[in-house]
Design a protein around this motif. Structure first.
Motif, PDB file in Angstrom:
ATOM      1  N   UNK A 101       0.839  -1.201   0.000  1.00  0.00           N
ATOM      2  CA  UNK A 101       0.000   0.000   0.000  1.00  0.00           C
ATOM      3  C   UNK A 101       0.876   1.253   0.000  1.00  0.00           C
ATOM      4  N   UNK A 102       1.927   1.232   0.792  1.00  0.00           N
ATOM      5  CA  UNK A 102       2.847   2.372   0.852  1.00  0.00           C
ATOM      6  C   UNK A 102       3.471   2.630  -0.512  1.00  0.00           C
ATOM      7  N   UNK A 120      -1.985  11.915   4.140  1.00  0.00           N
ATOM      8  CA  UNK A 120      -2.565  11.440   5.399  1.00  0.00           C
ATOM      9  C   UNK A 120      -2.578   9.913   5.463  1.00  0.00           C
ATOM     10  N   UNK A 121      -2.992   9.284   4.372  1.00  0.00           N
ATOM     11  CA  UNK A 121      -3.029   7.818   4.349  1.00  0.00           C
ATOM     12  C   UNK A 121      -1.628   7.245   4.536  1.00  0.00           C
ATOM     13  N   UNK A 122      -0.667   7.837   3.861  1.00  0.00           N
ATOM     14  CA  UNK A 122       0.714   7.378   3.977  1.00  0.00           C
ATOM     15  C   UNK A 122       1.231   7.573   5.405  1.00  0.00           C
ATOM     16  N   UNK A 123       0.924   8.717   6.006  1.00  0.00           N
ATOM     17  CA  UNK A 123       1.333   8.959   7.388  1.00  0.00           C
ATOM     18  C   UNK A 123       0.752   7.932   8.349  1.00  0.00           C
ATOM     19  N   UNK A 139       3.592  13.786   7.550  1.00  0.00           N
ATOM     20  CA  UNK A 139       2.547  14.543   8.246  1.00  0.00           C
ATOM     21  C   UNK A 139       2.932  16.001   8.431  1.00  0.00           C
ATOM     22  N   UNK A 140       4.222  16.297   8.513  1.00  0.00           N
ATOM     23  CA  UNK A 140       4.679  17.687   8.594  1.00  0.00           C
ATOM     24  C   UNK A 140       4.267  18.442   7.339  1.00  0.00           C
ATOM     25  N   UNK A 141       4.326  17.777   6.185  1.00  0.00           N
ATOM     26  CA  UNK A 141       3.886  18.413   4.936  1.00  0.00           C
ATOM     27  C   UNK A 141       2.410  18.800   5.022  1.00  0.00           C
TER      28      UNK A 141
END
Length: 163
Positions: A101-102, A120-123, A139-141
């Motif tokens: 998925x990543x 968001x999903x990746x985080x 998530x910082x992005x």
């Protein structure tokens, strides 16, 4: 495309039926049109779009194994179809194949590096796998771009707890 038109019409109709407590219908018409397009098309990108539409219809119908198959075909036929890659990523999450998925979500970001939903999903996936540093970076992005996104801030704070 006509398949896309029929998919959205059925989606809206189903939403209205559910709100009235009635049984929703199928996406058969949209799926049939997409199947015809996939059979007739010679252009790989048109075939990929048709397979993506079939995958969406199967996904909406709850047939996730079939959706996975068509999303996979679409994503691997045309590297220019981020929606198919995102949807394939969703199916990999459903199957518990988080590393796969990543990889799919990273491909989506190659096309749309600022996409909030993908970031968001990746985080979330990185956090699930205990990859806090990677999660924090992604998530910082989101928090930089969408300062009012409370969920992103909470996840970012959680991922940064060891800093």
């Amino acid at each position: 495309t006509f398949a896309d038109h029929f998919f959205h019409n059925q989606f809206l109709l189903n939403k209205g039926l559910k709100e009235r407590g009635e049984q929703p219908g199928s996406f058969r018409e949209a799926e049939d049109l997409a199947r015809k397009a996939s059979e007739c098309a010679e252009n790989p990108q048109i075939k990929a779009l048709a397979w993506f539409q079939i995958g969406r219809c199967r996904h909406a119908a709850g047939d996730l194994n079939e959706a996975l198959k068509y999303y996979f075909q679409a994503a691997n036929t045309s590297g220019q179809l981020p929606l198919a890659q995102y949807s394939l990523g969703q199916m990999y999450v459903w199957k518990g194949q988080l590393e796969d998925a990543i990889k799919e979500l990273q491909q989506v970001l190659n096309h749309s590096p600022e996409d909030r939903d993908t970031l968001m999903a990746l985080g979330r996936l990185y956090l699930q796998l205990g990859k806090d540093v990677e999660a924090s970076g992604v998530l910082k992005k989101v928090t930089d771009q969408y300062k009012d996104n409370e969920e992103a801030w909470l996840l970012y704070g959680y991922s940064s707890r060891h800093d």
